[in-house]
Structures are given as structure tokens and as C-alpha cells.
Scaffold this motif. Structure first.
Motif: not given
Length: 313
Positions: A147, A197, A222
Motif C-alpha cells: 500500500y 486500515e 491505506r
């Protein structure tokens, strides 16, 4: 004489009439399998040992911007994932598997792509890996997704001399919706997607498939806390626009879409959460003359992204 006949009957070697049987046994075997698939070969033993080690290790936890690895299980899902370019690190194949078209295609796709380890494992090992799921002898391991950080998306836009166009998802839990949003962001020149998240869809194999390969070039970031991430965007001069059925503005009249903007899309059932809704600079609605109550996240994001791209063009 009887003893002599018994000794002769126990001798090894060809028996009368066995030639045809042996010729038939040699037919239809196909090409020689790779060394990793041949029982008794050194590479086969090494592959089996690695497979056993993998099953004994717990899957890595998502830390430092990475998700956990994932397994795609079953012949059709594995073949579809390989066709769609879903990232993969290892293809596990059951020992003595029935070699049908799907198995052959999976092996061929993995070989053509390169970089995918091919490992043969006994059925009990695959059963343990998949917690007893019906794997049908094929298991594909998808590596952890890397991410981005939410700031990276805006910085990449500015580096390219463009105003950021970012989509944030609030409470969207279906990976297929995430994949559809990634695809729309890519189609309309956006710079990435932000997801929370926790309690949100991540970049799973399902999301990769729905994105139709665009996830390879459209980053997903994220955020530990989505509200704080949106506030950070606002402090950097980016306008935050939330989609809501009861929004005060229509998308067609919102000039903010021409500049740096983050479009926040909520879940189909609940919409935006309270804190996220209060954080938005604008709450906009999509006019729907047909009377539909709501659109799913992928469709809603596509509509607003089109309007933003039209204004910028």
C-alpha cells in the motif's frame, strides 16, 4: 521338474503377450513434466520441503503498508486469477493430480508469465494450507500488497504538474467494489484510492480481478484513520467532497471538481459515516431521475470521476 517350473515362473522379465500392453501404456502420457513435478527428482524433494515449511508458517500480518498474503483456491478461480494478471508468487499443484484442461492452462499461464514458483505438494499439505477448502488440487499464493501512503497520491499528482484527483472509500467492504473504483480512477485520470486500515475492503485477488489489471498502475493507499487523512488533505489545500443522497449540492454545479479534490464514497447501505460526513467541505448528490435510492460505490465513483474529468478537460 515341478520345482524347476516354480523357479522359472518366479523369474523376472517379459511375459508372453506383454508387448502390446506395454506399448499402450506408453501412449497419451504427454510431454515430460518439469523437474519440480517429477517424483524422486532432487528439485521435487526441495519443492515439497518448501511447501511443508510454508504451511507451518503463519501468514504474515499486515505491517508497514503491507497486507497479508492470500490464497486463491480451486481450479477455475486459479485459472481466472492467472488470466487476469493477479500477482502471484507460487502455484501449488497436488501430486498425482488429474491433468485436465484447467490444470494444463494454469501451468501454462504460470510458465508464460514467469516469476511464479511451481511446487508440487501432497493433498494433506494442501488441505492444511486451505483449512479444508475444496482446492481441487490447485492453490495460488498471492503476495502481500504494497500500500502507498495517502500523502504519496497527492505528491505524485503535483510532481506530474496536475491537480490531485483522489477517491477515498468509507465503509466499503466488498473487494469487487474497490476493484471497480480503481478501474474508474484509472479510466478518468485519477491519482489513486484511499481505504481505511480497518473494516474496509483491501487489495485482495477479487479486487485485482475486478480492476481488470488497472491496479498495477493505480496506487491504493491505506489510512490508519480516514478522518485524519482527509483533514491532512484539507490542510494541504485539497477540497474534500463527500457523496450523499441528501447532499446540499448536485455534482453538475460543483466547481470544486475542477481543482485538487478528494471524492469520498460511502457504503451502499449506510453512506458516509458521521465523522467523515462532518469533515467534508461539500456534500453532493447524484441526480437520479429514474428513482433509484442509491448506487454502489463503483458506479457512484465513476459518475463523479467522469464529471471531474469533463470539467478538467
Amino acid at each position: 521338474m515341478a520345482a524347476n517350473n516354480r523357479r522359472m515362473s518366479g523369474k523376472k522379465g517379459a511375459q508372453v503377450g506383454s508387448g502390446g500392453q506395454r506399448r499402450k501404456a506408453l501412449e497419451g502420457k504427454g510431454p515430460t513434466p518439469p523437474a519440480e513435478m517429477r517424483k524422486g527428482h532432487k528439485k521435487n524433494r526441495i519443492a515439497g520441503a518448501k511447501a511443508r515449511q510454508t504451511t507451518r508458517r503463519p501468514a504474515p500480518r499486515g505491517r508497514g503498508g503491507k497486507s497479508a498474503s492470500e490464497l486463491v483456491v480451486g481450479r477455475n478461480p486459479v485459472v481466472e486469477a492467472l488470466r487476469e494478471g493477479v500477482p502471484a508468487s507460487t502455484l501449488y499443484v497436488q501430486q498425482f493430480i488429474d491433468n485436465d484442461e484447467r490444470v494444463r492452462e494454469a501451468l501454462q499461464l504460470a510458465a508464460d508469465r514467469g516469476g511464479i514458483n511451481l511446487m508440487e505438494a501432497p493433498r494433506p499439505e494442501l488441505d492444511r494450507m486451505t483449512n479444508g477448502l475444496n482446492h481441487q488440487g490447485l492453490v495460488l499464493q498471492v503476495p502481500p500488497y504494497e500500500y502507498a501512503h495517502p500523502e504519496d497520491l497527492a505528491n505524485a499528482a503535483y510532481d506530474a504538474g496536475e491537480d490531485p484527483l483522489i477517491v477515498a472509500l468509507d465503509g466499503v467492504t466488498d473487494p469487487r467494489n474497490l476493484g471497480a473504483v480503481v478501474r474508474s480512477v484509472s479510466a478518468f485520470g485519477g491519482h489513486g484510492v484511499v481505504v481505511p486500515e480497518r473494516r474496509a475492503a483491501g487489495m485482495t485477488a477479487g479486487a485485482w480481478k475486478t480492476s481488470a489489471g488497472t491496479a498495477a498502475r493505480t496506487p491504493v493507499a491505506r489510512a490508519t484513520n480516514l478522518t485524519r487523512a482527509l483533514e491532512a488533505y484539507q490542510k494541504s489545500g485539497i477540497v474534500v467532497v463527500g457523496l450523499a443522497a441528501d447532499g446540499e449540492h448536485e455534482i453538475g454545479e460543483l466547481e470544486a471538481l475542477q481543482g485538487p479534490v478528494v471524492i469520498v464514497v460511502g457504503s451502499e447501505g449506510k453512506g458516509l459515516s458521521r465523522l467523515v460526513g462532518e469533515t467534508c467541505d461539500y456534500r453532493v448528490r447524484i441526480p437520479m431521475p429514474g428513482g433509484a435510492e442509491s448506487l454502489n460505490a463503483g458506479v457512484a465513483a465513476g459518475v463523479v470521476l467522469y464529471e471531474a474529468a469533463r470539467r478538467r478537460g
